[in-house]
Scaffold this motif. Structure first.
Motif, PDB file in Angstrom:
ATOM      1  N   THR A   1      -4.008 -18.140  -0.344  1.00  0.00           N
ATOM      2  CA  THR A   1      -3.093 -17.768   0.740  1.00  0.00           C
ATOM      3  C   THR A   1      -2.136 -16.694   0.223  1.00  0.00           C
ATOM      4  OG1 THR A   1      -3.221 -20.019   1.557  1.00  0.00           O
ATOM      5  CG2 THR A   1      -1.427 -18.670   2.430  1.00  0.00           C
ATOM      6  N   THR A   2      -2.138 -15.562   0.887  1.00  0.00           N
ATOM      7  CA  THR A   2      -1.189 -14.500   0.542  1.00  0.00           C
ATOM      8  C   THR A   2      -0.390 -14.198   1.790  1.00  0.00           C
ATOM      9  OG1 THR A   2      -2.961 -13.625  -0.829  1.00  0.00           O
ATOM     10  CG2 THR A   2      -1.008 -12.245  -0.585  1.00  0.00           C
ATOM     11  N   GLY A   3       0.846 -14.688   1.837  1.00  0.00           N
ATOM     12  CA  GLY A   3       1.667 -14.532   3.042  1.00  0.00           C
ATOM     13  C   GLY A   3       0.969 -15.224   4.204  1.00  0.00           C
ATOM     14  N   PRO A   4       0.835 -14.530   5.326  1.00  0.00           N
ATOM     15  CA  PRO A   4       0.201 -15.182   6.483  1.00  0.00           C
ATOM     16  C   PRO A   4      -1.335 -15.182   6.372  1.00  0.00           C
ATOM     17  CG  PRO A   4       0.942 -12.973   7.050  1.00  0.00           C
ATOM     18  CD  PRO A   4       1.321 -13.178   5.631  1.00  0.00           C
ATOM     19  N   GLU A   5      -1.862 -14.440   5.377  1.00  0.00           N
ATOM     20  CA  GLU A   5      -3.306 -14.263   5.283  1.00  0.00           C
ATOM     21  C   GLU A   5      -3.947 -15.366   4.444  1.00  0.00           C
ATOM     22  OE1 GLU A   5      -6.211 -10.648   3.884  1.00  0.00           O
ATOM     23  OE2 GLU A   5      -4.114 -10.208   4.351  1.00  0.00           O
ATOM     24  N   VAL A   6      -4.991 -15.989   4.986  1.00  0.00           N
ATOM     25  CA  VAL A   6      -5.720 -17.024   4.249  1.00  0.00           C
ATOM     26  C   VAL A   6      -7.117 -16.485   3.945  1.00  0.00           C
ATOM     27  CG1 VAL A   6      -6.619 -19.379   4.305  1.00  0.00           C
ATOM     28  CG2 VAL A   6      -4.427 -18.861   5.384  1.00  0.00           C
ATOM     29  N   LEU A   7      -7.435 -16.419   2.651  1.00  0.00           N
ATOM     30  CA  LEU A   7      -8.726 -15.863   2.233  1.00  0.00           C
ATOM     31  C   LEU A   7      -9.615 -16.993   1.730  1.00  0.00           C
ATOM     32  CD1 LEU A   7     -10.300 -13.211   1.677  1.00  0.00           C
ATOM     33  CD2 LEU A   7      -9.321 -13.257  -0.631  1.00  0.00           C
ATOM     34  N   GLU A   8     -10.735 -17.192   2.399  1.00  0.00           N
ATOM     35  CA  GLU A   8     -11.682 -18.232   1.977  1.00  0.00           C
ATOM     36  C   GLU A   8     -12.630 -17.637   0.949  1.00  0.00           C
ATOM     37  OE1 GLU A   8     -13.246 -19.830   5.805  1.00  0.00           O
ATOM     38  OE2 GLU A   8     -12.890 -21.723   4.756  1.00  0.00           O
ATOM     39  N   VAL A   9     -12.478 -18.038  -0.292  1.00  0.00           N
ATOM     40  CA  VAL A   9     -13.275 -17.451  -1.370  1.00  0.00           C
ATOM     41  C   VAL A   9     -14.587 -18.209  -1.537  1.00  0.00           C
ATOM     42  CG1 VAL A   9     -13.291 -16.802  -3.808  1.00  0.00           C
ATOM     43  CG2 VAL A   9     -11.170 -16.706  -2.532  1.00  0.00           C
ATOM     44  N   LEU A  10     -14.499 -19.537  -1.504  1.00  0.00           N
ATOM     45  CA  LEU A  10     -15.713 -20.365  -1.561  1.00  0.00           C
ATOM     46  C   LEU A  10     -15.764 -21.209  -0.288  1.00  0.00           C
ATOM     47  CD1 LEU A  10     -15.687 -21.618  -5.282  1.00  0.00           C
ATOM     48  CD2 LEU A  10     -16.989 -19.719  -4.325  1.00  0.00           C
ATOM     49  N   ARG A  11     -16.936 -21.201   0.348  1.00  0.00           N
ATOM     50  CA  ARG A  11     -17.027 -21.890   1.652  1.00  0.00           C
ATOM     51  C   ARG A  11     -18.120 -22.955   1.605  1.00  0.00           C
ATOM     52  NH1 ARG A  11     -16.762 -16.829   5.897  1.00  0.00           N
ATOM     53  NH2 ARG A  11     -15.355 -15.551   4.671  1.00  0.00           N
ATOM     54  N   GLY A  12     -17.922 -23.980   0.861  1.00  0.00           N
ATOM     55  CA  GLY A  12     -18.868 -25.097   0.813  1.00  0.00           C
ATOM     56  C   GLY A  12     -20.036 -24.845  -0.134  1.00  0.00           C
ATOM     57  N   VAL A  13     -19.743 -24.524  -1.347  1.00  0.00           N
ATOM     58  CA  VAL A  13     -20.778 -24.225  -2.348  1.00  0.00           C
ATOM     59  C   VAL A  13     -21.375 -25.518  -2.892  1.00  0.00           C
ATOM     60  CG1 VAL A  13     -21.152 -23.268  -4.653  1.00  0.00           C
ATOM     61  CG2 VAL A  13     -19.821 -21.982  -2.977  1.00  0.00           C
ATOM     62  N   ARG A  14     -22.708 -25.523  -2.981  1.00  0.00           N
ATOM     63  CA  ARG A  14     -23.418 -26.648  -3.622  1.00  0.00           C
ATOM     64  C   ARG A  14     -24.138 -26.108  -4.843  1.00  0.00           C
ATOM     65  NH1 ARG A  14     -24.496 -30.985  -0.013  1.00  0.00           N
ATOM     66  NH2 ARG A  14     -23.670 -30.531   2.056  1.00  0.00           N
ATOM     67  N   LEU A  15     -24.115 -26.885  -5.921  1.00  0.00           N
ATOM     68  CA  LEU A  15     -24.753 -26.411  -7.156  1.00  0.00           C
ATOM     69  C   LEU A  15     -25.138 -27.610  -8.004  1.00  0.00           C
ATOM     70  CD1 LEU A  15     -23.505 -23.533  -9.356  1.00  0.00           C
ATOM     71  CD2 LEU A  15     -23.578 -25.786 -10.374  1.00  0.00           C
ATOM     72  N   LYS A  16     -26.323 -27.524  -8.616  1.00  0.00           N
ATOM     73  CA  LYS A  16     -26.745 -28.587  -9.541  1.00  0.00           C
ATOM     74  C   LYS A  16     -27.247 -27.924 -10.799  1.00  0.00           C
ATOM     75  CE  LYS A  16     -28.045 -31.955  -6.038  1.00  0.00           C
ATOM     76  NZ  LYS A  16     -29.159 -32.605  -5.342  1.00  0.00           N
ATOM     77  N   MET A  17     -26.903 -28.490 -11.936  1.00  0.00           N
ATOM     78  CA  MET A  17     -27.220 -27.840 -13.210  1.00  0.00           C
ATOM     79  C   MET A  17     -27.744 -28.890 -14.175  1.00  0.00           C
ATOM     80  SD  MET A  17     -26.740 -24.801 -14.549  1.00  0.00           S
ATOM     81  CE  MET A  17     -26.837 -24.154 -16.204  1.00  0.00           C
ATOM     82  N   ARG A  18     -28.994 -28.698 -14.639  1.00  0.00           N
ATOM     83  CA  ARG A  18     -29.555 -29.648 -15.615  1.00  0.00           C
ATOM     84  C   ARG A  18     -29.177 -29.216 -17.016  1.00  0.00           C
ATOM     85  NH1 ARG A  18     -33.828 -29.669 -11.841  1.00  0.00           N
ATOM     86  NH2 ARG A  18     -34.291 -31.784 -11.095  1.00  0.00           N
ATOM     87  N   ALA A  19     -29.191 -30.175 -17.923  1.00  0.00           N
ATOM     88  CA  ALA A  19     -28.900 -29.872 -19.330  1.00  0.00           C
ATOM     89  C   ALA A  19     -29.971 -28.933 -19.868  1.00  0.00           C
ATOM     90  CB  ALA A  19     -28.874 -31.158 -20.148  1.00  0.00           C
ATOM     91  N   GLY A  20     -29.566 -27.941 -20.625  1.00  0.00           N
ATOM     92  CA  GLY A  20     -30.498 -27.004 -21.243  1.00  0.00           C
ATOM     93  C   GLY A  20     -30.843 -25.829 -20.367  1.00  0.00           C
ATOM     94  N   GLU A  21     -30.326 -25.802 -19.140  1.00  0.00           N
ATOM     95  CA  GLU A  21     -30.614 -24.681 -18.239  1.00  0.00           C
ATOM     96  C   GLU A  21     -29.764 -23.463 -18.598  1.00  0.00           C
ATOM     97  OE1 GLU A  21     -31.893 -25.036 -13.780  1.00  0.00           O
ATOM     98  OE2 GLU A  21     -30.222 -26.416 -14.169  1.00  0.00           O
TER      99      GLU A  21
END
Lengths: 462, 234
Positions: free
Chosen positions: B16-36
């Protein structure tokens, strides 16, 4: 529990930061100034108290009148029976005119305070003997007897010898010493003492001016508007008309004295002794009749002329201390500003440290301990500066006077020949602790700011 | 042990910068296995660095969940998160972020100083220094151990940052544009190094980059566009 990076970074920042050096110097100067001021001013107060106490008994019983009070022999005899009283001695105190007319001196007449004393008893109560220029070097008690060669001199038959306060004939030199003139000793001075009749009027029927042989001088370091001249008690009693006599109506008039000075034993309760003396006096006048004299039982530091000066010195010390405490507060603000700059400069470091797992408390502790280290190092440096300055203050003062012609301390003002040069260690410990606490207070807000900073915000800070 | 070393569910992050709201991430899903070895790509402002910072617990998110070994990290205390960051996660930044007053060896040892009290650090100092020197030797920095960052090239500084990231043997290495500030040749050598770490040490790596060639060195790529994952490729 503190982690190793905190200790490691504090040491590294102290080694590398120029701002830290400035902070340490600011704290050191404040600490050094406070140590010097409290030690010197406290030293003046201590010296003056010691000097005064050395020249008065612990308790002084006196009449609140120049007429004196009777029955002093009974008071002394009974006082000396008290287990806590070491010795008691009578003193006659009168105003007088002193005239000196000797080769090398311009004729002068000065108002002085004549003290009629019994030298032996008086020197047991006070530092009278140690104060004497000539007799302090001789064995045995001091004397006010005429020396050989003058004992039979008819000029002194009714008077005798006298010892003058050193400030009567001499002025103190700029270095605090007195330049004495040997030819002044064993020569006559004239004392004019005005005896009072029973009515309180001056007795004009008797001779009032008497020649005395000046045999020595006394240096006391006590400021007095009326410098002292010591003569024998019995002679002072005669010249003041305080001797015992029978009037034409056959009434017995007892011998009188102005005061009785009492020295108590070490560790004795002075207040208790004072009450015991008041009781003794009440018993005496119950038996012998009330002379209707207002009597004063006072301790040495309650005397007129001493308490106001001690209060003034204490007041001056407090005033100077307050001024330097204000400077200390300015130093705290300076530390706050410096730490604000240090923390601002270190914001990227804060981000890095937090990114590898440092806690907010740990980051805050770094800056608090950093400030604490600055306070401690500054205080130690301040002590290292202030201590030798106090110890060598007279040599420094002499060097300044010699090199630049500035003589800042005038010994005639406070009557001590030298500036006190002992560190007040109790005050020094408090000052050092205050410097430490002050540094922590000054760094608290910047440290909290550092601790609460989010790592990503710190990493992105430019 | 969980199948995934790290998981993100519906991550949302706004500024949020003053009245402006900036959505940087919008519902990110991520899965990471060991060794990847995962590369997150996207244009500037797509939210890829923000995602990396959230996964590394350097910033707070507005909603969603991050799991580390199936443990919801938002349920952890601040001290537990600090410990997780110190023990399990290593960071490599585009601008190296080394402490200028410290030598290469001291910068490398910093996470071990965070992990240990003064007494335990002094007790293990020889072992920890030896371990750090081995990593520096592995990265070709053994002869630079006593140098300060200002005396190093960009590539050497980045390798120092990698050494620091690895010194506590973290299970997850997060690299934010690790070659972004380096020339092509030096950047290539840094990527070789990351590939080696992944191949030989089974080091799990998430790397953010805007460069498709750099991303191509990873096993898998996620493409972020305006705060959403649009493509995922192996």
């Amino acid at each position: 529990m503190p982690r190793h990076y905190e200790f490691f970074l504090i040491c590294r920042y102290l080694r590398k930061k120029r701002l830290a050096i400035f902070s340490i110097v600011a704290v050191a100067l404040s600490v050094a100034m406070l140590i010097v001021v409290t030690s010197v001013m406290g030293g003046f107060v201590r010296q003056y108290r010691q000097a005064c106490h050395g020249f008065y008994g612990d308790i002084i019983v006196r009449a609140d009148s120049l007429m004196g009070f009777p029955y002093y022999e009974d008071l002394i005899a009974q006082a000396e029976q008290l287990p806590d009283v070491k010795v008691a001695t009578p003193v006659i105190k009168q105003f007088s005119l002193l005239r000196i007319d000797q080769p090398g001196f311009k004729l002068f007449v000065r108002v002085v305070s004549v003290l009629g004393i019994e030298p032996n008893g008086y020197s047991k109560i006070t530092n009278f003997k140690q104060s004497l220029w000539k007799q302090s070097l001789l064995p045995g008690p001091p004397t006010l007897d005429l020396p050989e060669g003058f004992a039979d001199d008819p000029k002194y038959r009714d008077s005798g010898a006298c010892i003058v306060g050193v400030e009567v004939p001499y002025n103190r030199q700029p270095d605090g010493s007195y330049k004495r003139y040997p030819q002044l000793y064993d020569s006559p001075v004239i004392l004019t003492i005005l005896p009072l009749k029973r009515t309180g009027m001056i007795d004009t029927d008797v001779r009032v001016s008497h020649p005395f042989l000046l045999i020595d001088d006394s240096e006391t370091s006590i400021f007095s508007e009326l410098p002292p001249v010591y003569i024998r008690f019995d002679i002072a009693q005669n010249m003041s008309r305080m001797y015992a006599y029978r009037d034409i109506d056959g009434n017995e008039e007892p011998a009188k004295t102005s005061q009785v000075q009492i020295r108590v034993r070490d560790g004795a309760d002075v207040e208790r002794v004072r009450r015991q003396l008041q009781d003794i006096w009440q018993k005496i006048i119950t038996v012998k009749g009330d002379p209707e004299t207002v009597m004063v039982f006072e301790t040495w530091d309650e005397q007129e002329g001493i308490a106001p000066l001690i209060n003034q010195l204490e007041h001056d010390r407090a005033l100077l201390t307050i001024l330097f405490v204000i400077m200390g507060v300015v130093s705290i603000f300076l530390i706050f500003c410096i730490f604000f700059v240090i923390v601002t400069e270190k914001i990227p470091d804060i981000g890095i440290i937090k990114s590898v797992g440092a806690s907010s408390a740990g980051v805050g502790r770094i800056f608090l301990a950093y400030a604490g280290a600055i306070g401690l190092l500054g205080a130690i440096l301040g002590l290292a500066m202030g201590w030798p300055f106090v110890v060598h203050i007279n040599a420094i003062h002499d060097w300044i006077a010699h090199t630049f012609g500035w003589r800042i301390y005038d010994p005639n003002v406070l009557v001590f020949p030298y500036i006190p040069n002992e560190v007040d260690w109790f005050a020094a410990v408090i000052i050092i602790a205050s410097a430490l606490v002050g540094s922590l207070i000054g760094s608290m807000i910047p440290a909290i700011r550092a601790a609460l900073m989010k790592p990503i915000k710190a990493l992105r800070y430019e | 042990m969980s199948e995934y070393i790290v998981r993100a569910e519906n991550l949302v992050k706004t500024y949020t910068t003053g009245p402006e709201v900036l959505e940087v991430l919008r519902g990110v899903r991520l899965k990471m296995r060991a060794g990847e070895f995962l590369a997150v790509t996207g244009v500037s402002g797509s939210g890829k660095s923000t995602l990396l910072h959230l996964l590394g617990l350097l910033d707070e998110w507005d909603s969603g969940t991050i799991y580390f070994d199936d443990q919801d990290v938002s349920a952890l205390s601040a001290a537990q998160r600090d410990q997780l960051r110190n023990q399990e996660i290593g960071f490599v930044f585009q601008f190296y972020h080394l402490l200028p007053e410290l030598t290469v060896l001291e910068n490398t040892l910093l996470p071990t100083m965070v992990a240990n009290s003064t007494f335990s650090w002094l007790g293990n100092r020889a072992k920890l220094r030896k371990q750090a020197m081995e990593i520096l030797a592995q990265l070709g920095l053994a002869d630079r151990a006593k140098h300060r960052p200002a005396q190093l090239s960009g590539g050497e500084q980045q390798r120092t940052a990698i050494a620091r990231a690895l010194v506590n043997k973290p299970r997850l290495l997060l690299a934010d544009e690790p070659t972004g500030n380096l020339d092509l040749g030096t950047g290539g050598r840094i990527l070789d190094l990351l590939e080696d770490l992944n191949a030989n040490n089974k080091q799990t790596i998430i790397m953010v980059t805007h460069d498709p060639d750099t991303a191509g060195r990873a096993h898998r790529q996620l493409h972020l566009d305006r705060g959403r994952i649009h493509t995922s490729s192996s």
